[in-house]
Design a protein around this motif. Structure first.
Motif, PDB file in Angstrom:
ATOM      1  N   GLY A 393      41.179  23.899  30.839  1.00 57.58           N
ATOM      2  CA  GLY A 393      42.603  24.161  31.012  1.00 57.58           C
ATOM      3  C   GLY A 393      42.934  25.621  31.200  1.00 57.58           C
ATOM      4  N   MET A 394      41.988  26.424  31.668  1.00 58.25           N
ATOM      5  CA  MET A 394      42.270  27.850  31.845  1.00 58.25           C
ATOM      6  C   MET A 394      43.236  28.064  33.006  1.00 58.25           C
ATOM      7  SD  MET A 394      38.653  29.813  31.125  1.00 58.25           S
ATOM      8  CE  MET A 394      37.754  29.083  32.484  1.00 58.25           C
ATOM      9  N   CYS A 395      44.130  29.014  32.830  1.00 59.07           N
ATOM     10  CA  CYS A 395      45.051  29.411  33.897  1.00 59.07           C
ATOM     11  C   CYS A 395      44.386  30.530  34.694  1.00 59.07           C
ATOM     12  CB  CYS A 395      46.378  29.893  33.315  1.00 59.07           C
ATOM     13  SG  CYS A 395      47.523  30.534  34.553  1.00 59.07           S
ATOM     14  N   PHE A 396      44.030  30.249  35.951  1.00 55.25           N
ATOM     15  CA  PHE A 396      43.342  31.216  36.798  1.00 55.25           C
ATOM     16  C   PHE A 396      44.302  32.023  37.670  1.00 55.25           C
ATOM     17  CE2 PHE A 396      40.183  27.915  36.020  1.00 55.25           C
ATOM     18  CZ  PHE A 396      39.023  28.632  35.803  1.00 55.25           C
ATOM     19  N   TRP A 397      45.470  31.470  37.968  1.00 58.58           N
ATOM     20  CA  TRP A 397      46.184  31.883  39.165  1.00 58.58           C
ATOM     21  C   TRP A 397      47.314  32.883  38.953  1.00 58.58           C
ATOM     22  CZ3 TRP A 397      45.606  26.958  37.280  1.00 58.58           C
ATOM     23  CH2 TRP A 397      46.642  26.507  36.467  1.00 58.58           C
ATOM     24  N   SER A 398      47.693  33.187  37.734  1.00 55.72           N
ATOM     25  CA  SER A 398      48.782  34.151  37.597  1.00 55.72           C
ATOM     26  C   SER A 398      48.280  35.525  38.012  1.00 55.72           C
ATOM     27  CB  SER A 398      49.318  34.177  36.170  1.00 55.72           C
ATOM     28  OG  SER A 398      48.461  34.916  35.328  1.00 55.72           O
ATOM     29  N   GLU A 399      49.210  36.432  38.230  1.00 50.65           N
ATOM     30  CA  GLU A 399      48.865  37.768  38.710  1.00 50.65           C
ATOM     31  C   GLU A 399      47.893  38.472  37.759  1.00 50.65           C
ATOM     32  OE1 GLU A 399      51.775  40.386  41.194  1.00 50.65           O
ATOM     33  OE2 GLU A 399      52.181  40.700  39.070  1.00 50.65           O
ATOM     34  N   ASN A 400      48.181  38.396  36.458  1.00 52.10           N
ATOM     35  CA  ASN A 400      47.318  39.077  35.489  1.00 52.10           C
ATOM     36  C   ASN A 400      46.010  38.330  35.280  1.00 52.10           C
ATOM     37  OD1 ASN A 400      47.705  37.399  32.763  1.00 52.10           O
ATOM     38  ND2 ASN A 400      49.701  37.553  33.732  1.00 52.10           N
ATOM     39  N   HIS A 401      46.079  36.993  35.160  1.00 51.37           N
ATOM     40  CA  HIS A 401      44.854  36.215  34.939  1.00 51.37           C
ATOM     41  C   HIS A 401      43.882  36.376  36.105  1.00 51.37           C
ATOM     42  CE1 HIS A 401      45.643  34.124  31.208  1.00 51.37           C
ATOM     43  NE2 HIS A 401      46.825  33.700  31.632  1.00 51.37           N
ATOM     44  N   SER A 402      44.384  36.271  37.321  1.00 53.09           N
ATOM     45  CA  SER A 402      43.490  36.306  38.478  1.00 53.09           C
ATOM     46  C   SER A 402      42.698  37.608  38.515  1.00 53.09           C
ATOM     47  CB  SER A 402      44.276  36.117  39.775  1.00 53.09           C
ATOM     48  OG  SER A 402      45.251  37.131  39.950  1.00 53.09           O
ATOM     49  N   LEU A 403      43.380  38.731  38.301  1.00 55.43           N
ATOM     50  CA  LEU A 403      42.668  40.003  38.350  1.00 55.43           C
ATOM     51  C   LEU A 403      41.682  40.121  37.196  1.00 55.43           C
ATOM     52  CD1 LEU A 403      42.242  42.646  39.803  1.00 55.43           C
ATOM     53  CD2 LEU A 403      44.130  43.632  38.476  1.00 55.43           C
ATOM     54  N   MET A 404      42.024  39.588  36.038  1.00 51.71           N
ATOM     55  CA  MET A 404      41.087  39.634  34.919  1.00 51.71           C
ATOM     56  C   MET A 404      39.829  38.824  35.210  1.00 51.71           C
ATOM     57  SD  MET A 404      43.159  39.838  31.363  1.00 51.71           S
ATOM     58  CE  MET A 404      43.842  41.430  30.888  1.00 51.71           C
ATOM     59  N   PHE A 405      39.989  37.644  35.810  1.00 48.84           N
ATOM     60  CA  PHE A 405      38.814  36.862  36.202  1.00 48.84           C
ATOM     61  C   PHE A 405      37.985  37.626  37.237  1.00 48.84           C
ATOM     62  CE2 PHE A 405      41.116  33.120  34.503  1.00 48.84           C
ATOM     63  CZ  PHE A 405      40.078  32.532  33.789  1.00 48.84           C
ATOM     64  N   PHE A 406      38.646  38.202  38.234  1.00 48.29           N
ATOM     65  CA  PHE A 406      37.933  38.897  39.305  1.00 48.29           C
ATOM     66  C   PHE A 406      37.133  40.078  38.764  1.00 48.29           C
ATOM     67  CE2 PHE A 406      41.470  37.622  42.548  1.00 48.29           C
ATOM     68  CZ  PHE A 406      40.991  36.324  42.551  1.00 48.29           C
ATOM     69  N   VAL A 407      37.791  40.923  37.977  1.00 52.67           N
ATOM     70  CA  VAL A 407      37.111  42.138  37.520  1.00 52.67           C
ATOM     71  C   VAL A 407      36.036  41.802  36.483  1.00 52.67           C
ATOM     72  CG1 VAL A 407      38.707  42.760  35.642  1.00 52.67           C
ATOM     73  CG2 VAL A 407      37.467  44.553  36.879  1.00 52.67           C
ATOM     74  N   SER A 408      36.253  40.736  35.692  1.00 51.00           N
ATOM     75  CA  SER A 408      35.215  40.320  34.740  1.00 51.00           C
ATOM     76  C   SER A 408      33.983  39.831  35.487  1.00 51.00           C
ATOM     77  CB  SER A 408      35.748  39.224  33.811  1.00 51.00           C
ATOM     78  OG  SER A 408      36.806  39.704  33.013  1.00 51.00           O
ATOM     79  N   ALA A 409      34.189  39.066  36.563  1.00 50.70           N
ATOM     80  CA  ALA A 409      33.061  38.604  37.382  1.00 50.70           C
ATOM     81  C   ALA A 409      32.344  39.775  38.034  1.00 50.70           C
ATOM     82  CB  ALA A 409      33.563  37.623  38.443  1.00 50.70           C
ATOM     83  N   TYR A 410      33.105  40.751  38.503  1.00 48.66           N
ATOM     84  CA  TYR A 410      32.519  41.938  39.149  1.00 48.66           C
ATOM     85  C   TYR A 410      31.618  42.689  38.165  1.00 48.66           C
ATOM     86  CZ  TYR A 410      32.373  46.447  41.660  1.00 48.66           C
ATOM     87  OH  TYR A 410      31.962  47.586  42.292  1.00 48.66           O
ATOM     88  N   VAL A 411      32.143  42.994  36.994  1.00 43.52           N
ATOM     89  CA  VAL A 411      31.386  43.797  36.036  1.00 43.52           C
ATOM     90  C   VAL A 411      30.196  43.015  35.480  1.00 43.52           C
ATOM     91  CG1 VAL A 411      31.490  45.074  33.865  1.00 43.52           C
ATOM     92  CG2 VAL A 411      33.418  45.164  35.462  1.00 43.52           C
ATOM     93  N   ALA A 412      30.414  41.729  35.156  1.00 47.23           N
ATOM     94  CA  ALA A 412      29.299  40.916  34.654  1.00 47.23           C
ATOM     95  C   ALA A 412      28.203  40.809  35.712  1.00 47.23           C
ATOM     96  CB  ALA A 412      29.801  39.540  34.255  1.00 47.23           C
ATOM     97  N   GLY A 413      28.599  40.619  36.973  1.00 53.66           N
ATOM     98  CA  GLY A 413      27.613  40.566  38.044  1.00 53.66           C
ATOM     99  C   GLY A 413      26.878  41.876  38.207  1.00 53.66           C
TER     100      GLY A 413
END
Length: 810
Positions: A393-413
């Motif tokens: 049930g994670m919310c991916f799509w809001s302005e703040n959530h989306s960027l947090m998912f993106f940057v977390s994936a970038y740094v973890a990668g």
């Protein structure tokens, strides 16, 4: 004992069992998370024409295995057991009441709910609502076969609990049949005792510093104060209580704004909450030196152990970052870091808030071997986007959530370049490259079009924190783009700051809109100007270890007059900011003839689900459109403000629920069930609210905090007030009716589905007195032609035209 339908024909007396909550899992999958959740809602709901068995008796167990209880929430027209679910949950609720009819009849009823609902009359199934929705509320028009005398009405509700979930229903009898009906309750004798206690609670008033009871406080009643501490570890001492012993009035504590009165009766506890808004005063920092103030802010965050997430959970990574940055590491921090790993692993909603903090921790601080191994296990198994494997049930799509998912994936990668990330099937290097494109897309579009969640009192600091991770940990191009985005965010904020407080229409808003100086966004303003009102927010801690520096000239911009119109996303924002007042709004519809700056692509089958254009589209569907148009279903948008100082603020909204205790979005004070037509020219704002019968709330209301005005004039269709050097006047086409709920002397309802308002601001420099100002306002002769939907006030005019926006149906 017989009860009456309320003035709008709602049944408000029920016995209720539930909500029953059970874990839910699903194999449903879709690259569109909203589509996936729609499938899961259908899976969670089931229907059975056979009415649940068992007697409806207070304290006895229902077919759900939970006790029957008397339903009481002050001012509510609905049975409302709504809650927030970070993990997928199946939610069930049963309710029962009795309709007493003077003769045999077939009564038309309107059944309102967001959930799946089955309804029985005298044991016979009569239908209901088939499929749960997220929004807007469903209305099912039904015919109930009623015999003369008592008719038992039984309701069964089922829903999927995913994030904010409306476990509620209402039954309304809109026609003349209501004159022939009254309401009774099962287990009448014990229910009558509960009803008596509920009536006593409903009759409580607060007069200045004293709570006045309608009758001596009954046995089993208590007054409870709620401290609402910032630190979750202090929640065990959150409440302090006083046993009431027959008092008819009681002097209230001078420093405790949050309180409730509870009564224990027939084995259950009924309660009514109160809020003394006059005690919620502006807080200032301890220093005016910018560097000293910054240290104070960071040390304050470090002093908190855990940040509350609701009443039963907490997040710890942001205070941990503060302690590590200041060298004040706590012995319990290691345990809390491991707890954070578990929370990320659970993929609960907002776990991306933790990954965003965790990747900063990973970049800045060493871990021992065991912690590093656990961190790696969690981070490569996380679900970083909705096109990756998994159902949650994670919310991916809001302005703040989306960027947090993106940057977390970038740094973890970047940290684990050769590891295979389980849910995407990509290596870390591939994860980083995919995230890089998504971050760039986010930054470029935001710089070009503005923020969708513009000026959000709660979300702007979160978005700012995510941007800082891009500034600090992404490559040079992305870092530069993020720096520009941060600058834009702060400059926009400065324009909307009045007397040191953010006064703005907002793309997303919560109840703190009543007290703008308490919104999290104030943490940014206070860092710009240490003399501005201060507000605790953990999100600002990323600045303690960031290379980002605030742009010059922000403070001057905050305190400079402004008279302008500018764009944020699809919204066009009007600002009239003078020394003594501020009036600001969004145009609805836009007056420049331009419909929107970007298109919603969520329904395009070939859309790139990882693109920011797609993210923006889903966010528009779920959290509300920035294409402001009259007649469109609203969500979390705040559409206008008039302010004479940070506390003397005025606005009108169409509430999403009937009372302060409702937990819907839009809420009672934040957002709008239906958007109005709005036009602002300088210091004059014209508004028309037309509420269709497809929405259950048939009134609009005014936030008018009397205690914040030094002087006020109240008439049938005019409100006028002064504070500091400013004046504000509000006219309405229909009479104002004072109403008290959680707060006293703050609200006026306008009981009309078709009402027009005119708000005018002015300065003491231009008018000698409030009476003189109000006389000048009256000379504009505001008039509303309902037949034509036309409002006129002086030289200003607006005509209502209804719009439809299918993006708002989920």
């Amino acid at each position: 004992m017989k009860y009456q339908l309320n003035e709008y024909g709602f049944i408000t007396n029920y016995l209720v069992s539930g909500r029953k909550e059970t874990d839910f899992s699903s194999s449903a999958a879709d690259k569109n998370q909203l589509a996936c959740e729609k499938m899961m809602r259908s899976e969670a709901a089931d229907h059975d024409p056979v009415m649940p068995a068992g007697p409806v008796v207070l304290g006895a167990l229902s077919a759900l295995g939970l006790p029957w209880e008397y339903e009481y929430t002050y001012g509510s027209w609905f049975v409302d057991r709504s809650s927030f679910y970070p993990l997928l949950t199946r939610v069930e609720l049963h309710a029962a009441t009795i309709l007493n009819a003077r003769e045999d009849m077939e009564a038309e009823v309107w059944l309102w709910s967001y959930a799946a609902v089955d309804l029985w009359v005298n044991g016979g199934f009569v239908g209901g609502i088939e499929t749960p929705v997220y929004k807007p509320i469903s209305r099912k028009i039904m015919k109930l076969p009623l015999k003369k005398g008592d008719n038992t009405i039984y309701i069964r509700l089922v829903n999927l609990g995913v994030r904010d979930t409306r476990t509620l229903f209402g039954i309304q009898i809109p026609g003349q049949e209501r004159e022939m009906l009254s309401v009774m309750l099962p287990d009448a004798e014990k229910a009558a005792l509960c009803s008596k206690a509920a009536d006593w609670l409903s009759g409580i008033m607060i007069r200045e510093k004293t709570m006045v009871f309608p009758a001596p406080a009954p046995e089993g009643s208590r007054l409870i104060y709620d401290a609402r501490p910032v630190d979750f570890t202090e929640y065990r001492n959150r409440y302090t209580g006083i046993t009431l012993r027959g008092e008819t009035e009681l002097a209230l504590a001078p420093d405790k704004p949050y309180l409730k009165v509870v009564v224990t009766v027939s084995g259950q506890t009924l309660s009514r909450s109160f809020e003394r808004q006059e005690l919620l005063t502006i807080q200032k920092g301890e220093t005016i030196d910018p560097e000293e103030n910054k240290r104070r802010v960071f040390e304050r965050i470090a002093g908190v152990k855990q940040i509350p997430r609701g009443d039963s959970e907490s997040f710890s990574m942001y205070p941990i970052l503060a302690r590590f940055a200041s060298g004040r590491v706590d012995p319990e921090d290691e345990r809390e870091i491991y707890k954070s790993f578990d929370q990320i692993e659970s993929r609960r909603d907002c776990s991306d808030f933790l990954t965003c903090a965790m990747v900063r921790f990973m970049k800045l601080y060493p871990m021992d071997e065991a912690m590093a191994a656990r961190c790696k296990e969690v981070m490569i198994n996380y679900r970083y986007w909705m096109d990756e494997a998994g159902s949650d049930g994670m919310c991916f799509w809001s302005e703040n959530h989306s960027l947090m998912f993106f940057v977390s994936a970038y740094v973890a990668g970047d940290i684990y370049p050769e590891e295979l990330f389980i849910r995407s099937g990509k290596t870390g290097r591939e994860m980083k490259e995919t995230a890089r494109q998504r971050i760039r897309d986010w930054m470029v579009q935001t710089e070009r079009e503005g923020f969708d969640e513009f000026h959000s009192g709660g979300y702007t600091p979160i978005t700012f924190a995510a941007i800082l991770n891009v500034v600090d940990f992404c490559d040079g191009e992305l870092s530069a783009l993020a720096w520009k985005a941060a600058d834009r965010l702060l400059k926009d904020l400065a324009v909307q700051t009045f007397q040191g407080v953010s006064i703005s229409p907002m793309g997303r808003v919560y109840r703190e809109v009543l007290y703008p100086y308490t919104q999290d966004i104030q943490c940014l303003i206070n860092l710009i100007d240490p003399e501005a009102p201060d507000q605790f927010s953990e999100w600002i801690i990323f600045l303690a270890t960031s290379k980002y520096r605030l742009p010059e000239g922000l403070k001057e911009m905050m305190y400079s007059p402004a008279s302008l119109v500018y764009e944020e996303s699809n919204a066009r924002i009007c600002v009239e900011k003078q020394e003594d007042y501020m009036l600001t709004s969004v145009e609805s519809p836009r007056r420049d003839g331009r419909v929107r700056k970007w298109k919603n692509i969520s329904e395009q089958p070939d859309a790139d689900t990882g693109s920011f254009s797609y993210v923006k589209s889903l966010n528009e569907c779920f959290h509300g459109t920035t294409q402001f148009e009259p007649g469109v279903y609203g969500y979390q948008q705040h559409m206008w403000y008039a302010a004479l100082d940070p506390a003397a603020v005025v606005f009108v909204n169409h509430p999403g629920g009937s009372c302060e205790s409702c937990t819907t979005r839009p809420g009672y004070w934040f957002g709008n069930g239906i958007m109005p037509a709005l036009k602002q020219v300088k210091e004059v704002l014209c508004a028309i609210y037309r509420i269709p019968e497809t929405h259950p709330i048939p009134f609009t209301h005014v936030y008018w905090p009397s205690s914040r005005f030094s002087y006020e004039i109240i008439e049938d269709t005019w409100l006028a007030g002064s504070a500091g050097g400013g004046y504000v006047a509000l006219w309405c086409s229909d009479p104002f009716t004072a109403y008290d709920d959680l707060m006293f002397h703050c609200e006026y309802r306008v009981k009309s589905r078709d009402a027009a308002y005119v708000c005018i601001c002015g300065s003491r420099k231009d008018y000698g007195s409030l009476e003189e100002f109000l006389l000048a306002c009256k000379e504009r002769k505001p008039a509303y032609d309902r037949e034509k939907g036309r409002l006129r006030a002086g030289n200003e005019e607006i005509t209502y035209r209804k719009y439809e926006n299918m993006t708002q149906y989920i």
